[in-house]
Design an enzyme around this catalytic site. Structure first.
Site, PDB file in Angstrom:
ATOM      1  N   HIS A  61       1.057 -13.874  -2.659  1.00 13.18           N
ATOM      2  CA  HIS A  61       2.286 -13.437  -3.318  1.00 13.18           C
ATOM      3  C   HIS A  61       2.382 -11.877  -2.961  1.00 13.18           C
ATOM      4  O   HIS A  61       2.219 -10.913  -3.285  1.00 13.18           O
ATOM      5  CB  HIS A  61       2.229 -13.564  -4.760  1.00 13.18           C
ATOM      6  CG  HIS A  61       3.491 -13.185  -5.326  1.00 13.18           C
ATOM      7  ND1 HIS A  61       3.757 -13.976  -6.688  1.00 13.18           N
ATOM      8  CD2 HIS A  61       4.408 -12.492  -5.113  1.00 13.18           C
ATOM      9  CE1 HIS A  61       4.888 -13.594  -7.058  1.00 13.18           C
ATOM     10  NE2 HIS A  61       5.251 -12.626  -6.265  1.00 13.18           N
ATOM     11  N   HIS A  63       5.417  -9.185  -0.885  1.00 14.41           N
ATOM     12  CA  HIS A  63       6.990  -8.798  -0.684  1.00 14.41           C
ATOM     13  C   HIS A  63       6.879  -7.749   0.647  1.00 14.41           C
ATOM     14  O   HIS A  63       6.773  -6.718   0.293  1.00 14.41           O
ATOM     15  CB  HIS A  63       7.641  -8.464  -1.746  1.00 14.41           C
ATOM     16  CG  HIS A  63       7.786  -9.206  -2.970  1.00 14.41           C
ATOM     17  ND1 HIS A  63       8.945 -10.009  -3.129  1.00 14.41           N
ATOM     18  CD2 HIS A  63       6.954  -9.421  -4.045  1.00 14.41           C
ATOM     19  CE1 HIS A  63       8.719 -10.689  -4.138  1.00 14.41           C
ATOM     20  NE2 HIS A  63       7.649 -10.379  -4.951  1.00 14.41           N
ATOM     21  N   ARG A  65       9.119  -6.925   2.707  1.00 14.29           N
ATOM     22  CA  ARG A  65      10.444  -6.239   2.942  1.00 14.29           C
ATOM     23  C   ARG A  65      10.777  -6.362   4.214  1.00 14.29           C
ATOM     24  O   ARG A  65      11.142  -7.467   4.665  1.00 14.29           O
ATOM     25  CB  ARG A  65      10.382  -5.070   2.145  1.00 14.29           C
ATOM     26  CG  ARG A  65       9.732  -4.844   0.622  1.00 14.29           C
ATOM     27  CD  ARG A  65      10.739  -5.455  -0.431  1.00 14.29           C
ATOM     28  NE  ARG A  65      10.112  -4.906  -1.712  1.00 14.29           N
ATOM     29  CZ  ARG A  65      10.189  -5.575  -2.811  1.00 14.29           C
ATOM     30  NH1 ARG A  65      10.798  -6.736  -2.737  1.00 14.29           N
ATOM     31  NH2 ARG A  65       9.877  -5.080  -3.874  1.00 14.29           N
ATOM     32  N   ASN A  95      12.884 -12.722  -1.219  1.00 18.79           N
ATOM     33  CA  ASN A  95      13.965 -12.266  -2.000  1.00 18.79           C
ATOM     34  C   ASN A  95      14.172 -10.844  -0.748  1.00 18.79           C
ATOM     35  O   ASN A  95      14.150  -9.762  -1.413  1.00 18.79           O
ATOM     36  CB  ASN A  95      13.420 -11.947  -3.175  1.00 18.79           C
ATOM     37  CG  ASN A  95      12.146 -10.869  -3.430  1.00 18.79           C
ATOM     38  OD1 ASN A  95      11.657 -11.169  -2.633  1.00 18.79           O
ATOM     39  ND2 ASN A  95      12.283 -10.217  -4.462  1.00 18.79           N
ATOM     40  N   HIS A 180       8.962 -18.344  -9.839  1.00 14.10           N
ATOM     41  CA  HIS A 180       8.834 -17.444 -10.913  1.00 14.10           C
ATOM     42  C   HIS A 180       9.518 -17.750 -12.068  1.00 14.10           C
ATOM     43  O   HIS A 180      10.780 -17.890 -12.309  1.00 14.10           O
ATOM     44  CB  HIS A 180       9.743 -15.958 -10.306  1.00 14.10           C
ATOM     45  CG  HIS A 180      10.004 -14.670 -11.417  1.00 14.10           C
ATOM     46  ND1 HIS A 180       9.264 -13.744 -10.831  1.00 14.10           N
ATOM     47  CD2 HIS A 180      10.214 -14.746 -12.382  1.00 14.10           C
ATOM     48  CE1 HIS A 180       9.454 -12.802 -12.069  1.00 14.10           C
ATOM     49  NE2 HIS A 180      10.266 -13.692 -12.904  1.00 14.10           N
ATOM     50  N   HIS A 236       2.436 -15.557 -11.104  1.00 18.46           N
ATOM     51  CA  HIS A 236       1.947 -14.522 -11.855  1.00 18.46           C
ATOM     52  C   HIS A 236       2.419 -14.714 -13.425  1.00 18.46           C
ATOM     53  O   HIS A 236       3.095 -14.375 -14.135  1.00 18.46           O
ATOM     54  CB  HIS A 236       2.983 -13.079 -11.783  1.00 18.46           C
ATOM     55  CG  HIS A 236       4.426 -13.374 -11.294  1.00 18.46           C
ATOM     56  ND1 HIS A 236       5.113 -14.322 -12.131  1.00 18.46           N
ATOM     57  CD2 HIS A 236       5.094 -12.848 -10.294  1.00 18.46           C
ATOM     58  CE1 HIS A 236       6.410 -14.310 -11.638  1.00 18.46           C
ATOM     59  NE2 HIS A 236       6.474 -13.420 -10.477  1.00 18.46           N
ATOM     60  N   ASP A 309       1.091  -9.981  -5.805  1.00 18.44           N
ATOM     61  CA  ASP A 309       2.573  -9.721  -6.110  1.00 18.44           C
ATOM     62  C   ASP A 309       2.969  -8.228  -5.552  1.00 18.44           C
ATOM     63  O   ASP A 309       3.652  -7.442  -6.373  1.00 18.44           O
ATOM     64  CB  ASP A 309       3.065  -9.919  -7.557  1.00 18.44           C
ATOM     65  CG  ASP A 309       4.464  -9.955  -7.678  1.00 18.44           C
ATOM     66  OD1 ASP A 309       5.242  -9.760  -6.718  1.00 18.44           O
ATOM     67  OD2 ASP A 309       5.153  -9.986  -8.830  1.00 18.44           O
ATOM     68  N   HIS A 313       8.637  -0.429  -3.941  1.00 19.68           N
ATOM     69  CA  HIS A 313       9.931   0.380  -4.090  1.00 19.68           C
ATOM     70  C   HIS A 313       9.780   1.474  -3.981  1.00 19.68           C
ATOM     71  O   HIS A 313       8.485   2.197  -3.634  1.00 19.68           O
ATOM     72  CB  HIS A 313      10.393   0.069  -5.619  1.00 19.68           C
ATOM     73  CG  HIS A 313      10.586  -1.300  -5.913  1.00 19.68           C
ATOM     74  ND1 HIS A 313      11.543  -2.110  -5.351  1.00 19.68           N
ATOM     75  CD2 HIS A 313       9.813  -2.160  -6.476  1.00 19.68           C
ATOM     76  CE1 HIS A 313      11.551  -3.278  -5.715  1.00 19.68           C
ATOM     77  NE2 HIS A 313      10.349  -3.400  -6.609  1.00 19.68           N
TER      78      HIS A 313
HETATM   79  O1  DOR Z   1       8.046  -7.377 -10.534  1.00 12.47           O
HETATM   80  C1  DOR Z   1       8.762  -7.978  -9.753  1.00 12.47           C
HETATM   81  N1  DOR Z   1       8.903  -7.576  -8.451  1.00 12.47           N
HETATM   82  N2  DOR Z   1       9.030  -9.430  -9.859  1.00 12.47           N
HETATM   83  C2  DOR Z   1      10.079 -10.024  -9.102  1.00 12.47           C
HETATM   84  O2  DOR Z   1      10.573 -11.273  -9.496  1.00 12.47           O
HETATM   85  C3  DOR Z   1      10.446  -9.487  -7.954  1.00 12.47           C
HETATM   86  C4  DOR Z   1       9.627  -8.087  -7.426  1.00 12.47           C
HETATM   87  C5  DOR Z   1      10.310  -7.688  -6.287  1.00 12.47           C
HETATM   88  O3  DOR Z   1      10.632  -8.340  -5.272  1.00 12.47           O
HETATM   89  O4  DOR Z   1      10.364  -6.439  -6.352  1.00 12.47           O
HETATM   90 ZN    ZN Z   2       7.083 -11.230  -6.374  1.00 13.85          ZN
HETATM   91 ZN    ZN Z   3       8.081 -12.915  -9.359  1.00 14.00          ZN
END
Ligand code: DOR
Ligand code: ZN
Ligand code: ZN
Length: 446
Positions: A61, A63, A65, A95, A180, A236, A309, A313
């Site tokens: 899990h 991201h 980016r 995403n 999710h 999660h 996860d 950001h």
């Molecule tokens: O906390 C989260 N961040 N939950 C999500 O579902 C998306 C993820 C993100 O992509 O930043």
């Molecule tokens: Zn996630």
């Molecule tokens: Zn999520």
């Protein structure tokens, strides 16, 4: 014969036990595990000075980016963070900008990643609008599908149970479907109500992202899983109710698996209030009763996977004036293993628990062949850790672009020291020592 590498002076976690041994590596795979006298000649012999070698960790899990969100993280920085944190394989969430939900977006992402990655990367796809595309996405090598129920991300209308069932039947058991689980309509209704009252605080966010919203989505998905032969993986899980519904469904024989994150295990709502919006994530941190239940379930073997996860950001995005504008997510790749090893050192977890939830089960659930365990013929992906090293987590030193953490300053004991991907040393004491592109793209075998 002369092999590429022999690692010596080490202990390794093999077949459920820690044993003193040497490991011979040839062509990216484990050629032999044995005593020093049994080792073949090697081009390189490396002494690990007593470090403990674990199978390379797998984070299902992440991201990563890049593309339109490269200002938050890119394939190089994200996989550098992974390698520094002891992960040799990560699965990338869809995403993105653009959302990964077609063969084209999937292939573009793979092409983009190829020259930049330092660890192995497999890719999730969201569901496409046209279910006929599902087949092509699987053939294109997606390792799994991801379904966001908290908001509309992919092409599949998440309010339409029939469409969900049809999509799940099409995927069947070929690749897992990770979910999710938060109920979008409950979230939106509460959010509008709270916004209408002028609420804009962390408490309001917690009211919107309620425990009930998780339970409702889990319940809905269990019903859909029951009517299809899909292998649903719950991402999660943060609440007692959510876990209980999953446990009951598993007892009935459904092919479900579930994941918890280190932040839901090692932090609670008290930390969210102390740290502020930097610790804001979805689902949010919960109160101590839920945290205790997650730990109890984990000790009872009811949690299949720990996933970070990793959700990077910018600091500006994490500190927006309105709680509703704050980007949710916590970077976790560089804190997960130190936190878990600290729990081993304190006796809260066994080494076997860590390997099971961060290597063996991820490999089994996501069908990552040859990974998740140290064995002859398997991939030479390892992390060598120093169980005795104590230090404080310093987010300013992260390889991730997201140089913040709710764990910043926390004292931990147990450190990833060397990470090997396919027998190649990628990170040595926090320093990247391999070239970008040394990681491989993993194709799903659905
Ligand atoms: O906390 C989260 N961040 N939950 C999500 O579902 C998306 C993820 C993100 O992509 O930043
Ligand atoms: Zn996630
Ligand atoms: Zn999520």
């Amino acid at each position: 014969m002369t092999v590429d590498l022999v690692l010596k002076d080490l202990k390794a976690y093999i077949d459920g036990a820690v044993q003193e041994c040497c490991i011979a590596v040839e062509n990216g795979t484990v050629h032999k595990v044995g005593k020093e006298a049994q080792m073949p000649k090697a081009d390189t012999v490396l002494s690990l000075n007593g470090l403990l070698v674990l199978p390379g960790l797998i984070d299902v899990h992440v991201h990563l980016r890049d593309e339109g969100k490269a200002y938050k993280e890119d394939f190089y920085t994200g996989t550098a963070a992974a390698a520094a944190g002891g992960f040799t394989t990560v699965l990338d969430m869809p995403n993105n900008t653009p959302v990964t939900m077609s063969v084209e977006t999937l292939e573009n992402r793979m092409a983009n990643a190829r020259g930049k990655i330092l660890v192995n990367v497999g890719f999730y796809s969201e569901f496409p609008k046209d279910p006929r595309e599902i087949e092509k996405i699987i053939a294109g090598g997606a390792v799994a599908f991801k379904l966001y129920l908290g908001e509309q991300v992919g092409g599949l209308n998440i309010d339409d149970d029939h469409a969900l069932k049809y999509a799940f039947k099409t995927v069947a058991s070929r690749v897992p479907i990770a979910v999710h689980a938060e109920d979008k309509n409950m979230l939106k209704r509460m959010e509008e109500e709270l916004k209408g009252k002028g609420r804009n605080d962390i408490e309001a966010f917690l009211e919107a992202h309620s425990e009930r919203a998780e339970a409702s989505a889990v319940r809905r998905l269990v019903k859909i899983a029951e009517k299809t032969s899909a292998k649903v993986h719950f991402c999660h899980i943060s609440t007692k109710q959510g876990l209980e519904i999953i446990h009951k469904a598993k007892e009935k024989g459904l092919a479900l698996t579930c994941e918890v994150t280190p932040h839901h295990l090692f932090l609670s709502v008290d930390d969210l209030k102390r740290v502020g919006t930097v610790a804001l994530t979805a689902p949010p941190l919960r109160d101590k009763s839920h945290v205790d239940f997650l730990w109890k379930s984990l000790k009872n073997g009811l949690i299949d996977v720990v996933g970070s996860d990793h959700a990077p950001h910018t600091l500006a995005e994490k500190s927006a004036a309105s709680v509703w504008e704050v980007k949710v997510g916590i970077p976790g790749l560089e804190t997960t293993l130190p936190l878990m090893l600290t729990a081993v050192n304190s006796g809260a977890l066994s080494l076997g628990d860590v390997v099971r939830m961060l290597a063996e089960n991820p490999a089994r659930v996501f069908k990552l062949k040859g990974r998740g365990a140290i064995k002859e013929g398997g991939k030479a992906d390892f992390v060598a850790v120093d169980m005795g090293e104590e230090y404080c987590i310093d987010a300013s030193k992260f390889h991730s672009k997201a140089k913040f953490s709710p764990f910043n300053g926390k004292r931990v004991k147990g450190k990833p020291v060397k990470t090997f991907v396919a027998g190649q040393l990628v990170v040595d004491r926090g320093e990247i020592v391999a070239e970008a592109g040394c990681g491989k793209i993993i194709l799903g075998e659905g």
